[in-house]
Design an enzyme around this catalytic site. Structure first.
Site, PDB file in Angstrom:
ATOM      1  CE  LYS A   1      -3.778  -2.493   2.178  1.00 39.91           C
ATOM      2  NZ  LYS A   1      -4.485  -2.871   3.407  1.00 39.91           N
TER       3      LYS A   1
ATOM      4  CD  GLN B   1      -3.215  -4.544   6.398  1.00 38.96           C
ATOM      5  OE1 GLN B   1      -3.204  -3.524   5.719  1.00 38.96           O
ATOM      6  NE2 GLN B   1      -3.771  -5.662   5.960  1.00 38.96           N
TER       7      GLN B   1
ATOM      8  CG  ASP C   1      -9.684  -0.399   4.779  1.00 41.62           C
ATOM      9  OD1 ASP C   1      -9.560  -0.518   3.544  1.00 41.62           O
ATOM     10  OD2 ASP C   1      -8.953  -0.972   5.591  1.00 41.62           O
TER      11      ASP C   1
END
Ligand code: NAD
Length: 301
Positions: A62, A106, A129
């Site tokens: 990422k 994460q 997200d």
């Protein structure tokens, strides 16, 4: 399926997620340049707790992708044993930080911290997200401002391939909050008839056989056999597992399925790159949302 997908990203039945992601990144790069011309330089923070090797690889990928499009990124690595309060402190700091536009935690988190509690703390405008209840609710109510990257990456692939979902039967296997459930809502929004299967579904194979569009996200390697695929179906394999031989494999038996499907995403190189591409788009969107600016011009599938 009567809609024949024709697109540069579909070659000999294989859906090229890497090429599709490159196309999306090109647009994001332009958006970042426009923002920079307005004095805004988007920045995302990735929080990683503990030493899960897969998480380290994912965050690394990422960070690299951010670099490709000119987004600034910060990798905040907290040690194993980090408490809920310590993690909350970091999230709150990033929520308050004027230089940080987007925050990602994460997953999976270690057992010492609660995932739901942590995700719920992120400022919904920085929730890149799209896992905060406010954003998931927005998705069910119509179009959320920030939608989860993996399901929206699948939807974008479908759109880029020119697949018309109206009246088609879409079967989703896996009902997690981060993939299956939001994807079922997105497919229904695109006028497909949706069946959502999970570990308690009886006769999974009978449902899969009905699918014009099949999306599988279970983490069970090789769960879907080739002879379950309806001839001419489009198959999106979200699952990704590192097997004992060191290879990454999906949930669908690729070689068998390729014989029957009109299109199938490989693992790796299918849905994964699109997830990251969507993350970059969402970061740009966060940079605008936190400043109360209008929706960016970037695409929403
Ligand atoms: P999860 O464990 O949260 O959910 C798995 C789902 O699969 C559950 O709903 C469960 O009921 C269902 N399931 C499990 N076994 C089943 C079976 N035998 N039959 C039918 N359904 C079954 O997993 P997740 O976080 O949604 O991830 C699923 C997979 O997708 C994993 O391999 C993960 O690594 C991968 N993933 C990939 C990306 C990407 O960008 N490519 C993103 C997220 C997740």
């Amino acid at each position: 399926m009567d809609t024949i997908a024709s697109s540069a990203i579909l070659n000999d039945g294989i859906i090229d997620g890497r090429l599709a992601a490159r196309m999306v990144r090109k647009d994001v790069k332009q958006d970042v340049l426009s923002l920079r011309a307005e004095g805004i330089h988007p920045r995302v923070a990735f929080i990683r707790v503990g030493d899960d090797p897969a998480s380290e690889v994912y965050v690394g990928a990422k960070v690299k992708a951010c670099g490709w499009v000119g987004i600034r990124s910060e990798h905040v690595h907290l040690p194993d044993g980090t408490t809920q309060e310590e993690l909350a402190g970091v999230i709150n700091e990033l929520n308050d930080d004027k230089e940080t536009d987007a925050v990602l935690i994460q997953l999976p988190l270690p057992d010492s911290v609660g995932t739901k509690a942590a995700l719920n703390l992120i400022n919904p405008l920085k929730d890149v997200d799209g896992f905060h209840p406010t954003n998931l609710g927005g998705l069910l109510a119509g179009h959320g401002p920030l939608e989860p990257c993996t399901p929206s990456g699948v939807m974008r692939l479908i759109e880029m391939m020119g697949l018309n979902l109206v009246g088609k039967h879409a079967v989703v296997v896996g009902r997690s909050v981060i993939v299956g459930r939001p994807l079922a809502a997105m497919l229904a929004r695109a006028h497909a008839t949706v069946t959502l299967c999970h570990r308690h579904t009886a006769n999974l194979k009978d449902h899969v056989r009905q699918a014009d569009v099949l999306v599988v996200a279970t983490g069970v390697t090789g769960l879907i056999r080739g002879d379950w695929i309806k001839p001419g179906a489009y198959v999106f394999d979200v699952g990704i597992t590192r097997c004992e031989d060191g290879k990454l494999r999906g949930d669908v038996r690729f070689d068998e399925a390729l014989e029957r499907a009109a299109g199938i995403t490989p693992v790796p190189g299918g849905v994964g790159p699109m997830t990251i591409a969507r993350l970059l788009e969402n970061t740009v969107r966060c940079a605008r949302l936190v400043r109360g600016l209008q929706e960016p011009s970037i695409h929403r599938a």
